[in-house]
Design an enzyme around this catalytic site. Structure first.
Site, mmCIF file in Angstrom:
data_model
loop_
_atom_site.group_PDB
_atom_site.id
_atom_site.type_symbol
_atom_site.label_atom_id
_atom_site.label_comp_id
_atom_site.label_asym_id
_atom_site.label_seq_id
_atom_site.Cartn_x
_atom_site.Cartn_y
_atom_site.Cartn_z
ATOM 1 N N GLY A 85 -65.304 -52.350 5.060
ATOM 2 C CA GLY A 85 -65.026 -51.868 6.412
ATOM 3 C C GLY A 85 -64.835 -53.005 7.385
ATOM 4 O O GLY A 85 -64.712 -54.156 6.983
ATOM 5 N N ASN A 86 -64.781 -52.676 8.660
ATOM 6 C CA ASN A 86 -64.627 -53.695 9.701
ATOM 7 C C ASN A 86 -65.432 -53.294 10.932
ATOM 8 O O ASN A 86 -66.009 -52.214 10.975
ATOM 9 C CB ASN A 86 -63.137 -53.900 10.035
ATOM 10 C CG ASN A 86 -62.497 -52.640 10.573
ATOM 11 O OD1 ASN A 86 -62.799 -52.212 11.683
ATOM 12 N ND2 ASN A 86 -61.622 -52.033 9.791
ATOM 13 N N ARG A 87 -65.472 -54.167 11.911
ATOM 14 C CA ARG A 87 -66.361 -53.997 13.066
ATOM 15 C C ARG A 87 -65.743 -53.259 14.235
ATOM 16 O O ARG A 87 -66.292 -53.273 15.325
ATOM 17 C CB ARG A 87 -66.838 -55.373 13.555
ATOM 18 C CG ARG A 87 -67.701 -56.109 12.572
ATOM 19 C CD ARG A 87 -68.242 -57.389 13.197
ATOM 20 N NE ARG A 87 -68.885 -58.234 12.212
ATOM 21 C CZ ARG A 87 -70.112 -58.035 11.740
ATOM 22 N NH1 ARG A 87 -70.817 -57.012 12.194
ATOM 23 N NH2 ARG A 87 -70.614 -58.826 10.837
ATOM 24 N N SER A 88 -64.586 -52.635 14.062
ATOM 25 C CA SER A 88 -63.981 -51.940 15.194
ATOM 26 C C SER A 88 -64.881 -50.796 15.672
ATOM 27 O O SER A 88 -65.334 -49.978 14.883
ATOM 28 C CB SER A 88 -62.612 -51.387 14.800
ATOM 29 O OG SER A 88 -62.080 -50.659 15.879
#
Ligand code: C5P
Length: 226
Positions: free
Chosen positions: A29-32
């Site tokens: 995943g990512n931190r958005s």
């Protein structure tokens, strides 16, 4: 008093960050946070638009009057955006879409297998939804907007990306350290395919959103109902 200049328009916004599962309990995943996409949805609704918000894994509350379509992966986000885009006047891709996903999904939780070293994770490319939409517009005259987070040569890299993706507008943020991701405020330059360059000073994500809608509204091929 907010102008109803988007009345009669349908706008589609993607927000948040995709999760690409490895097994039932793990993902890449990512931190958005989704804050920019939600701000775009709120401001468009306030200006009279019908809004579809395709939300990837955001913990934020659904804005009032906005049609929220929750998704998890890039492939699901693509399906939801393309479906909503068929009658949309504008599509704004604010989501952080994973460029790659695990090549194999393990239907059962991946085990440690004693002391053996783990297998490397093979990745495959996800579809580039923005490039696909901008190249093959589901509706004639549709305005397509992308976001780009750059760490260096922000304007040159942004211009190259705008040309590569063929979108009408590209919102370029400089990222790094504590900037942008998860923050309440944002600073950006909005590049236009027509060569325009609009600087938005550091400020609330709503202010950047309103500038994006101003630039989108200017590009609509026909006068709106507002
Ligand atoms: O190429 P890059 O990931 O920097 O481009 C960012 C822009 O492209 C964002 O608007 C993002 O929503 C969109 N994107 C996409 N599909 C991908 C990757 C990014 O639509 N697979």
């Amino acid at each position: 008093e907010v102008p109803a200049d988007l009345a009669g328009r349908h706008v589609v916004i993607s927000a948040g960050g995709t999760r690409e599962p490895l097994d039932p309990v793990r993902f890449l995943g990512n931190r958005s946070s989704g804050k920019q996409g939600y701000a775009l949805a709120r401001t468009a609704a306030a200006r009279g638009a019908r809004v579809t918000l395709v939300a990837a894994n955001s913990a934020l509350a659904a804005p009032g009057g906005v049609d929220v379509v929750p998704v998890e992966t890039a492939v699901q986000l693509r399906e939801a955006v393309l479906k909503a885009a068929s009658d949309a006047d504008a599509v704004v891709m604010a989501a952080a879409v994973a460029d790659f996903r695990p090549a194999v999904y393990a239907p059962g939780k991946i085990k440690k297998h004693g002391t053996a070293d783990p297998e490397p994770v093979a990745l495959v490319r996800n579809p580039d939804i923005l490039a696909e939409l901008a190249t093959d517009r589901p509706r004639a005259g549709q305005i397509v907007v992308g976001f780009a987070a750059e760490t260096d040569d922000v304007l040159a890299n942004g211009r190259a990306k705008l040309a590569r993706k063929r979108c009408d507008l590209l919102v370029v943020n400089e990222v790094g350290t504590d900037k942008t991701f998860g923050a309440e405020e944002n600073e950006a330059v909005v590049l236009g395919a027509d060569g325009s360059e609009t600087s938005v000073p550091y400020g609330p994500k709503e202010a950047l959103s309103d500038t994006v809608w101003d630039l989108v509204a200017l590009r609509f091929p026909d006068p709106g109902a507002g």
